[in-house]
Design an enzyme around this catalytic site. Structure first.
Site, short mmCIF file in Angstrom:
data_model
loop_
_atom_site.label_atom_id
_atom_site.label_comp_id
_atom_site.label_asym_id
_atom_site.label_seq_id
_atom_site.Cartn_x
_atom_site.Cartn_y
_atom_site.Cartn_z
N LYS A 240 0.91 -1.10 -0.14
CA LYS A 240 -0.17 -0.28 0.19
C LYS A 240 0.62 1.53 0.29
CE LYS A 240 -4.22 -1.47 0.15
NZ LYS A 240 -4.76 -1.58 -0.32
N ASP A 267 -0.28 -0.42 -4.86
CA ASP A 267 -1.75 0.09 -4.65
C ASP A 267 -1.46 0.80 -3.57
OD1 ASP A 267 -3.69 0.01 -4.31
OD2 ASP A 267 -4.68 -1.92 -3.40
N GLU A 295 -1.62 -0.79 -8.95
CA GLU A 295 -3.35 -0.74 -8.70
C GLU A 295 -3.61 0.52 -8.57
OE1 GLU A 295 -6.21 -3.00 -6.41
OE2 GLU A 295 -4.42 -3.83 -6.23
N ASP A 324 -8.97 -0.19 -9.71
CA ASP A 324 -9.73 -1.07 -8.89
C ASP A 324 -11.07 0.26 -8.90
OD1 ASP A 324 -11.29 -1.65 -6.49
OD2 ASP A 324 -9.16 -1.64 -5.79
N LYS A 348 -13.88 -6.82 -6.85
CA LYS A 348 -14.37 -6.52 -5.80
C LYS A 348 -16.07 -6.38 -5.55
CE LYS A 348 -9.99 -3.77 -3.56
NZ LYS A 348 -9.77 -3.01 -3.34
#
Length: 428
Positions: A240, A267, A295, A324, A348
């Site tokens: 992250k 991400d 991402e 995403d 998701k």
């Protein structure tokens, strides 16, 4: 698609029990919903010891056509006798920080559905306000309304019932609540016919491959997590990033010292501008590091920035970019596909619902766009369902989607959240 996708080192494989009817395990009726990641309705997943080069699973028999999900939509009559939604509050072992939020506890919604046959299904509505439109009170109220309607309705085909749920909980505004109710219904049906969910969704495989996530932490903390995951055999780390570019670089350097051979997924959770995202790739290249995936580098509505980063990342560094947060509906997916705005779409369930996710998966497969299955701060109820869906469809593996697929990912360890327990400690 870049060959780095299909040739990237595989994270640890996880196998789904062949004897498991669904995420709630046969027709067993949980009496309570325990906390701290030990929620009822758990998928009976069996963890396989991580290995850098796992042997391929043996060929699986094809599922019986009459038990396919599409067939059941028309042929299975749903008769719900009880349905309820309840809070699902789970404290985290440590705070989980991404570019857009910081959480110290899970505040989700669990959904339980019981059919007249006695079969029980469980679902979960994950709540992450930076991704889902609902907060917990909103998701709980919405799921409760749908549950009341289900319990009071006459028997009807599954397809009609799911359409009624979609009508009562429409669009992205109710996607997480809708996903939880859909999960519980489908889980109950799989239990009633004693078919594992991975078989119900196509039976392509009984296993999935996953990376593991390191949240935004200090370089020292990141190094400790990376060393632990290296010991467990994880070869791909999802990092992250996106809050502070310089700090992100320092974290990457620290991880490289303790896990020099790992593959990286970055991400940013919308945290960078397009220029910052490109700068990250430039600076990593100077370090001799090439991520296998980048991402959501920019804000969800920055379509031009997403396209610009995707072009530079692929043409200059052969790095794939995933959408995403930018993909919250079929219309978003079509925009991404037709505009060549990203190379991968992250599915998701909490942002799309089950039927919505299946629509996007179908569109991506037809367009030969790579897919990854992501998760949020969820218990094993939602993560288990997603695992079965990914395994059953098979297009989240390197041999799926004509070689264009992405490992099932976005799992965090139980040092930051509860999800590692799903895979590493499930049998305890």
């Amino acid at each position: 698609m870049d060959s780095a996708i299909s040739n990237s080192p595989s994270p640890s494989p996880l196998r789904l029990s062949r004897n498991q009817g669904s995420t709630s395990g046969g027709s067993h009726r949980p009496q309570v919903l325990p906390m701290a990641g030990r929620a009822a309705g758990v998928p009976r997943l069996r963890a396989i010891s991580p290995s850098p080069s796992p042997p391929p699973p043996p060929p699986l028999p094809q599922p019986v056509d009459t038990f396919g999900f599409d067939a059941l939509m028309e042929t299975f009559s749903v008769d719900v006798v009880a349905a309820e939604a309840r809070p699902l509050n789970v404290p985290l072992a440590a705070p989980f920080t991404i570019a857009s939020s910081r959480l110290e506890a899970v505040s989700n919604v669990a959904v339980r559905v019981e059919l007249r046959s006695g079969a029980v299904g469980w679902g979960e509505a994950p709540v992450l306000p930076s991704v889902t439109a609902e907060d917990q009170p909103g998701a709980l109220a919405a799921a409760a309304r749908a549950c009341d309607a289900l319990a009071g309705a006459a028997a009807a085909p599954l397809g009609a019932v799911l359409q009624d749920v979609a009508g009562a909980l429409p669009g992205h505004a109710f996607a997480s609540a809708r996903a939880g109710v859909e999960m519980a219904l489908i889980d109950a049906i799989a239990n009633s016919i004693r078919i594992p969910l991975w078989r119900l969704f196509g039976g392509a495989s009984d296993s999935v491959t996953t990376d593991i996530t390191i949240p935004i932490v200090t370089p020292n903390e990141a190094a400790q997590l990376a060393a632990k995951y290296r010991g467990q055999g994880f070869q791909t780390l999802k990092l992250k990033v996106g809050k502070n570019l310089n700090s992100d670089i320092e974290v990457l350097k620290a991880i490289r010292l303790v896990h020099p051979d790992c593959s990286f997924i970055l991400d940013a959770n919308e945290g960078y501008t397009a220029n910052q995202a490109i700068e990250v790739l430039d600076r990593l290249n100077e370090m001799g590091v090439t991520p296998v995936l980048f991402e959501q580098p920019v804000h969800r509505d920055d379509w031009e920035g997403l396209r610009d980063v995707s072009i530079v990342a692929m043409e200059k560094y052969r790095v794939a970019v995933a959408a995403d947060e930018s993909c919250r509906s079929l219309l978003d997916a079509q925009k991404i596909i037709h505009g060549n705005l990203a190379h991968v779409i992250n599915i998701k369930l909490a942002k799309l619902g089950i039927l919505g996710a299946l629509e996007i998966i179908d569109a991506a497969r037809k367009a030969h766009i790579a897919l990854m299955m992501g998760g949020m701060i969820e218990t094993r109820i939602a993560m288990g369902f997603a695992g079965h869906l990914a395994a059953g469809l098979g297009c989240f593996r390197n041999e799926g989607c004509q070689g264009k697929a992405w490992p099932f990912g976005s799992f965090t360890d139980n040092g930051g959240t509860i999800n590692e327990q799903l895979y590493i400690h499930l049998q305890q």
